[in-house]
Scaffold this motif. Structure first.
Motif, PDB file in Angstrom:
ATOM      1  N   VAL A  13       0.889  -1.112   0.148  1.00 10.92           N
ATOM      2  CA  VAL A  13      -0.288   0.058   0.230  1.00 10.92           C
ATOM      3  C   VAL A  13       0.539   1.516   0.039  1.00 10.92           C
ATOM      4  O   VAL A  13       1.846   1.709   0.347  1.00 10.92           O
ATOM      5  CB  VAL A  13      -0.992  -0.042   0.910  1.00 10.92           C
ATOM      6  N   GLN A  14       0.389   2.699  -0.358  1.00 10.10           N
ATOM      7  CA  GLN A  14       1.286   3.325  -0.645  1.00 10.10           C
ATOM      8  C   GLN A  14       0.908   4.386   0.520  1.00 10.10           C
ATOM      9  O   GLN A  14       0.134   4.031   1.061  1.00 10.10           O
ATOM     10  CB  GLN A  14       0.566   4.650  -2.082  1.00 10.10           C
ATOM     11  N   GLU A  17      -2.685   5.681   1.920  1.00  5.36           N
ATOM     12  CA  GLU A  17      -3.508   5.363   1.187  1.00  5.36           C
ATOM     13  C   GLU A  17      -4.483   4.196   2.653  1.00  5.36           C
ATOM     14  O   GLU A  17      -3.758   4.015   3.804  1.00  5.36           O
ATOM     15  CB  GLU A  17      -3.338   4.455   0.065  1.00  5.36           C
ATOM     16  N   THR A  18      -5.559   4.015   2.094  1.00  2.19           N
ATOM     17  CA  THR A  18      -6.022   2.646   2.375  1.00  2.19           C
ATOM     18  C   THR A  18      -5.491   1.197   2.014  1.00  2.19           C
ATOM     19  O   THR A  18      -5.659   1.362   0.296  1.00  2.19           O
ATOM     20  CB  THR A  18      -7.490   2.760   2.114  1.00  2.19           C
ATOM     21  N   SER A  80      -7.412   2.215   7.138  1.00  4.31           N
ATOM     22  CA  SER A  80      -6.391   3.895   6.763  1.00  4.31           C
ATOM     23  C   SER A  80      -5.796   4.756   6.838  1.00  4.31           C
ATOM     24  O   SER A  80      -4.742   4.383   7.945  1.00  4.31           O
ATOM     25  CB  SER A  80      -8.247   4.364   7.172  1.00  4.31           C
ATOM     26  N   ASP A  81      -5.123   5.294   6.474  1.00  2.00           N
ATOM     27  CA  ASP A  81      -3.745   6.395   6.552  1.00  2.00           C
ATOM     28  C   ASP A  81      -2.918   5.929   6.739  1.00  2.00           C
ATOM     29  O   ASP A  81      -2.309   5.614   7.580  1.00  2.00           O
ATOM     30  CB  ASP A  81      -4.039   7.058   7.245  1.00  2.00           C
TER      31      ASP A  81
END
Lengths: 116, 116
Positions: A13-14, A17-18, A80-81
């Motif tokens: 994941v970046q 991002e989620t 999330s985040d």
């Protein structure tokens, strides 16, 4: 016997991002508990979130939440985040509510990488 | 302040030797566990004790003998070590206020055992 399946050996994941990690389980019981544990490179097993099967409301802990679908026997974890510190192995685990079911049954884990 | 501690953290030994891993928890919990994590990161229950009484013995070879001198300690003794015993061993504890209550299990830092 109960089984827990994590079908994603690795995810990426970046940062910010989620990402959603999947978990399914097999049981004939109606009362049980589900957990997500995180294992960073330090090897320490850290509880992320838990869900009681009798509760319809999905558990949340800050940036972590679950999507618990009892009929489908699915228990996914949403982060999330995403932060760099979230990079770790994530294990889904099942625990029976019966007197003989004191142990945790783990899935095979999902390795999460976080790209800066 | 460590809740669940294990000693040693690393253990390198020769095949055929006997070794012990110690675990202590200061959480006041009455149930303790040993889990084994193999080279593929799969975690599996070995034993659990409730108030010094053996509750779960999950088809572990009898070369493995847990001992609980009191409810705050659960030690693992391994006789005649074999190459296949190489793994990370985790101790955990929980407070089962009512049996099967699904209380969260808190893990120690793990002991990495390497048998040569």
């Amino acid at each position: 016997a109960q089984t827990v399946t994590q079908s994603q050996p690795e995810m990426s994941v970046q940062e910010a991002e989620t990402v959603t990690l999947s978990c399914t389980y097999d049981t004939s019981e109606s009362d049980y508990y589900l957990f997500w544990y995180k294992q960073p490179p330090s090897r320490q097993m850290i509880l992320v979130i838990r869900q009681e099967a009798y509760k319809q409301q999905n558990a949340t802990e800050n940036r972590f939440s679950v999507n618990f679908q009892k009929a489908a026997k699915s228990f996914s974890l949403k982060i999330s985040d995403s932060q760099l510190g979230d990079a770790a192995m994530y294990f889904c685990a099942y625990r029976s509510a019966k007197s003989s079911g004191d142990k945790l049954t783990f899935g095979t884990g999902t390795r999460l990488a976080v790209r800066p | 302040d460590t809740a669940v501690s294990q000693t040693p953290k690393y253990l390198v030994t020769q095949m055929g030797n006997d070794k012990s891993i110690k675990c202590e928890q200061n959480l006041g919990h009455d149930t303790m566990y040993w889990y084994k994590q193999d080279s593929k990161k799969f975690l599996k229950i070995m034993f659990s004790y409730n108030n010094k009484e053996l509750i779960i013995n999950e088809t572990v070879p009898n070369r493995f003998s847990p001992k609980s001198p009191d409810k705050a300690h659960l030690n693992l003794h391994i006789n005649s070590l074999e190459l296949g015993d190489s793994a990370v061993y985790f101790c955990a504890s929980s407070q089962a206020r009512t049996w099967g209550a699904g209380e969260t299990q808190y893990f120690g830092p793990g002991t990495r055992l390497l048998v040569l």
